[in-house]
Design a protein around this motif. Structure first.
Motif, PDB file in Angstrom:
ATOM      1  N   GLN A 221      24.320  74.354  13.363  1.00  0.00           N
ATOM      2  CA  GLN A 221      25.121  73.231  12.879  1.00  0.00           C
ATOM      3  C   GLN A 221      25.230  72.141  13.944  1.00  0.00           C
ATOM      4  O   GLN A 221      25.085  70.942  13.657  1.00  0.00           O
ATOM      5  N   TYR A 222      25.475  72.551  15.193  1.00  0.00           N
ATOM      6  CA  TYR A 222      25.625  71.583  16.288  1.00  0.00           C
ATOM      7  C   TYR A 222      24.336  70.776  16.472  1.00  0.00           C
ATOM      8  O   TYR A 222      24.367  69.544  16.609  1.00  0.00           O
ATOM      9  N   GLU A 223      23.183  71.469  16.486  1.00  0.00           N
ATOM     10  CA  GLU A 223      21.916  70.767  16.686  1.00  0.00           C
ATOM     11  C   GLU A 223      21.597  69.847  15.517  1.00  0.00           C
ATOM     12  O   GLU A 223      21.011  68.778  15.696  1.00  0.00           O
ATOM     13  N   ALA A 224      22.018  70.252  14.299  1.00  0.00           N
ATOM     14  CA  ALA A 224      21.821  69.373  13.141  1.00  0.00           C
ATOM     15  C   ALA A 224      22.666  68.107  13.288  1.00  0.00           C
ATOM     16  O   ALA A 224      22.221  66.999  12.988  1.00  0.00           O
ATOM     17  N   GLU A 225      23.912  68.285  13.769  1.00  0.00           N
ATOM     18  CA  GLU A 225      24.775  67.119  13.984  1.00  0.00           C
ATOM     19  C   GLU A 225      24.181  66.192  15.041  1.00  0.00           C
ATOM     20  O   GLU A 225      24.220  64.961  14.898  1.00  0.00           O
ATOM     21  N   GLN A 226      23.640  66.760  16.119  1.00  0.00           N
ATOM     22  CA  GLN A 226      23.031  65.939  17.161  1.00  0.00           C
ATOM     23  C   GLN A 226      21.816  65.182  16.616  1.00  0.00           C
ATOM     24  O   GLN A 226      21.597  64.007  16.942  1.00  0.00           O
TER      25      GLN A 226
ATOM     26  N   ARG B 289      30.754  49.358  17.558  1.00  0.00           N
ATOM     27  CA  ARG B 289      31.561  50.263  16.729  1.00  0.00           C
ATOM     28  C   ARG B 289      30.762  51.504  16.326  1.00  0.00           C
ATOM     29  O   ARG B 289      31.269  52.637  16.381  1.00  0.00           O
ATOM     30  N   ALA B 290      29.467  51.302  15.952  1.00  0.00           N
ATOM     31  CA  ALA B 290      28.634  52.448  15.569  1.00  0.00           C
ATOM     32  C   ALA B 290      28.430  53.387  16.744  1.00  0.00           C
ATOM     33  O   ALA B 290      28.504  54.616  16.607  1.00  0.00           O
ATOM     34  N   ASN B 291      28.172  52.790  17.957  1.00  0.00           N
ATOM     35  CA  ASN B 291      28.005  53.646  19.153  1.00  0.00           C
ATOM     36  C   ASN B 291      29.286  54.389  19.476  1.00  0.00           C
ATOM     37  O   ASN B 291      29.266  55.559  19.872  1.00  0.00           O
ATOM     38  N   ALA B 292      30.451  53.698  19.323  1.00  0.00           N
ATOM     39  CA  ALA B 292      31.728  54.357  19.597  1.00  0.00           C
ATOM     40  C   ALA B 292      31.959  55.509  18.631  1.00  0.00           C
ATOM     41  O   ALA B 292      32.443  56.580  19.016  1.00  0.00           O
ATOM     42  N   ALA B 293      31.596  55.274  17.339  1.00  0.00           N
ATOM     43  CA  ALA B 293      31.758  56.356  16.356  1.00  0.00           C
ATOM     44  C   ALA B 293      30.869  57.542  16.692  1.00  0.00           C
ATOM     45  O   ALA B 293      31.288  58.697  16.629  1.00  0.00           O
ATOM     46  N   ALA B 294      29.608  57.238  17.095  1.00  0.00           N
ATOM     47  CA  ALA B 294      28.704  58.330  17.476  1.00  0.00           C
ATOM     48  C   ALA B 294      29.214  59.062  18.699  1.00  0.00           C
ATOM     49  O   ALA B 294      29.167  60.296  18.776  1.00  0.00           O
TER      50      ALA B 294
ATOM     51  N   GLU C 297      32.299  59.322  19.623  1.00  0.00           N
ATOM     52  CA  GLU C 297      33.472  60.111  19.240  1.00  0.00           C
ATOM     53  C   GLU C 297      33.064  61.416  18.581  1.00  0.00           C
ATOM     54  O   GLU C 297      33.664  62.470  18.842  1.00  0.00           O
ATOM     55  N   ILE C 298      32.038  61.350  17.717  1.00  0.00           N
ATOM     56  CA  ILE C 298      31.554  62.587  17.086  1.00  0.00           C
ATOM     57  C   ILE C 298      31.048  63.550  18.144  1.00  0.00           C
ATOM     58  O   ILE C 298      31.333  64.754  18.124  1.00  0.00           O
ATOM     59  N   ASN C 299      30.289  63.004  19.121  1.00  0.00           N
ATOM     60  CA  ASN C 299      29.758  63.856  20.201  1.00  0.00           C
ATOM     61  C   ASN C 299      30.889  64.447  21.046  1.00  0.00           C
ATOM     62  O   ASN C 299      30.871  65.597  21.441  1.00  0.00           O
ATOM     63  N   ARG C 300      31.919  63.564  21.354  1.00  0.00           N
ATOM     64  CA  ARG C 300      33.056  64.051  22.148  1.00  0.00           C
ATOM     65  C   ARG C 300      33.801  65.172  21.420  1.00  0.00           C
ATOM     66  O   ARG C 300      34.200  66.176  22.029  1.00  0.00           O
ATOM     67  N   GLN C 301      34.000  65.000  20.101  1.00  0.00           N
ATOM     68  CA  GLN C 301      34.686  66.036  19.348  1.00  0.00           C
ATOM     69  C   GLN C 301      33.895  67.341  19.347  1.00  0.00           C
ATOM     70  O   GLN C 301      34.467  68.439  19.444  1.00  0.00           O
ATOM     71  N   ALA C 302      32.539  67.226  19.261  1.00  0.00           N
ATOM     72  CA  ALA C 302      31.712  68.444  19.292  1.00  0.00           C
ATOM     73  C   ALA C 302      31.841  69.151  20.631  1.00  0.00           C
ATOM     74  O   ALA C 302      31.974  70.373  20.713  1.00  0.00           O
ATOM     75  N   VAL C 303      31.816  68.343  21.727  1.00  0.00           N
ATOM     76  CA  VAL C 303      31.981  68.941  23.066  1.00  0.00           C
ATOM     77  C   VAL C 303      33.355  69.570  23.207  1.00  0.00           C
ATOM     78  O   VAL C 303      33.519  70.649  23.776  1.00  0.00           O
ATOM     79  N   ALA C 304      34.400  68.872  22.663  1.00  0.00           N
ATOM     80  CA  ALA C 304      35.761  69.419  22.747  1.00  0.00           C
ATOM     81  C   ALA C 304      35.871  70.728  21.984  1.00  0.00           C
ATOM     82  O   ALA C 304      36.543  71.672  22.421  1.00  0.00           O
ATOM     83  N   ARG C 305      35.186  70.781  20.801  1.00  0.00           N
ATOM     84  CA  ARG C 305      35.236  72.042  20.037  1.00  0.00           C
ATOM     85  C   ARG C 305      34.583  73.163  20.828  1.00  0.00           C
ATOM     86  O   ARG C 305      35.094  74.292  20.850  1.00  0.00           O
ATOM     87  N   GLU C 306      33.458  72.872  21.486  1.00  0.00           N
ATOM     88  CA  GLU C 306      32.783  73.905  22.283  1.00  0.00           C
ATOM     89  C   GLU C 306      33.668  74.366  23.434  1.00  0.00           C
ATOM     90  O   GLU C 306      33.790  75.557  23.710  1.00  0.00           O
TER      91      GLU C 306
END
Length: 396
Positions: free
Chosen positions: A187-192, A334-339, A341-350
């Motif tokens: 799932q993580y690699e698909a999100e990346q 804004r698009a880069n910030a959203a991306a 944020e998604i990456n930061r949330q994934a790292v935080a979940r890990e």
């Protein structure tokens, strides 16, 4: 003395009969008696009773050794005149008794070493299965899938002996952990991959907008250059027209002056009248010239106003283009910030998952240290983490 020694046993040794016992060769009978006792039977190593009997026989040797050595030591202290004889006899006796004890226990010692090696082999095999789910760094989904394939090939059969049930359980638990990890990493690699695709689309859109802006700017420059050329041609035509008119006026004036000169030569008497007419004609010419200059100044003012208006229009279009560019850059940010944020949330979940796993592992070790089995400890931690146990919680 020989007859007396034959009826004396180890339990009969005392200070009274010590002089008859602790002599050269005097302890041999006791060694032979103990040896006959411990070697007279061959216990079965395959049974717990047999192994206990071997240990008991070895203990009997040690006990008999002490029973002979202690009185001898006491007697030796009293016989200062015979220390070397008694010491040599005792040393030989003790050495033979130790050797006899070790030889008597050797089959049990060998069996215990072999048994421990057999158990260690199974324990190491189980630990190796557990270690498959331990990683120094976060693995990729492909790496986890490869490890799962390797673990599935591990055969759980009777070769595990009494460790069969534990090995099967550990294999199932390790496979469950690895499969859960495989799902997470997939799932993580698909999100990346999706993030990379979105960034690529954003960059492509930005490039298209930049290309379109370049085309618009080129078209605008071409339009301005065409208008400037047209204006230059109009200005040149106006200048030529003014110059032609000025030349015509000069020729007309020259003709008039020539006529006046001719008239002055022909009619001197009418000079004043002619001069007055000439002044009137000159006044008219001056008025016409001033009128022409006013017209030319008005035309110049009108052309300046047109150029000023055109410049204001160009500046307005430039400001609109700059505003559009700022809006485009803001959208990309804004698009880069959203991306991000998604990456930061994934790292935080890990990180949160690793933090919780560490605390759960510490709690598991504490339960096991307190006497719980690993399976029971895991079940307890699971129930607490799921908040199914009232008034008890794990603080992460």
């Amino acid at each position: 003395m020989s007859a007396q020694q034959q009826v004396i046993t180890i339990d009969d040794i005392s200070a009274d009969n010590a002089p008859a016992i602790y002599v050269a060769g005097g302890l041999g009978q006791f060694f032979e008696a103990v040896k006959a006792e411990v070697t007279g039977e061959v216990p079965d190593l395959k049974t717990a009773k047999g192994r206990a009997r071997i240990a008991s026989l070895a203990a009997t040797v040690s006990k008999s050794k002490t029973a002979v050595e202690k009185p001898g030591r006491d007697y030796l202290k009293r016989l200062k005149e015979m220390p070397k004889v008694v010491e040599a006899e005792l040393r030989e006796f003790v050495t033979k008794m130790d050797s006899l004890r070790d030889a008597t226990r050797q089959p049990l010692t060998d069996w215990e070493a072999a048994e421990q090696a057999r158990k260690d082999k199974h324990v190491d095999g189980i630990q190796a299965i557990k270690d498959l789910a331990v990683f120094e760094a976060t693995p990729t989904a492909a790496q986890v899938a490869d490890i799962i394939a390797q673990l599935e090939l591990v055969e759980i059969s009777d070769t595990w002996e009494e460790f069969l049930a534990e090995a099967a359980q550990v294999k199932d638990q390790t496979l469950a952990k690895l499969r859960a990890l495989l799902a997470e990493r997939t799932q993580y690699e698909a999100e990346q991959a999706e993030l990379i695709r979105l960034r690529a689309e954003a960059e492509a859109q930005a490039q298209r907008e930049r290309d379109a802006q370049i085309v618009r700017e080129a078209e605008e420059r071409a339009r301005r250059e065409a208008e400037q050329r047209a204006q230059a041609e109009r200005d040149a035509a106006a200048k030529r027209e003014a110059e032609a008119k000025a030349a015509a006026d000069r020729r007309e004036l020259e003709l008039k002056l020539a006529a006046e000169q001719s008239e002055r030569a022909a009619a001197q008497a009418a000079r004043e009248k002619i001069e007055a007419e000439q002044r009137a004609a000159q006044q008219k010419i001056d008025d016409e010239r001033r009128h022409q200059q006013v017209l030319e100044q008005a035309e110049a003012d009108r052309a300046g106003a047109v150029r000023l208006a055109e410049q204001e229009r160009i500046d307005s279009e430039r400001r609109q283009a700059e505003a559009a560019e700022r809006a485009r850059l803001a959208e990309i940010a804004r698009a880069n910030a959203a991306a991000d944020e998604i990456n930061r949330q994934a790292v935080a979940r890990e990180a949160d998952k690793a933090h919780k796993a560490k605390i759960n592992r510490a709690a598991l070790d504490a339960f096991i240290a307190g006497g719980m089995t690993e399976e029971c400890a895991k079940q307890a931690i699971t129930l607490i983490a799921q908040r199914k146990i009232p008034a008890i919680a794990i603080t992460y």
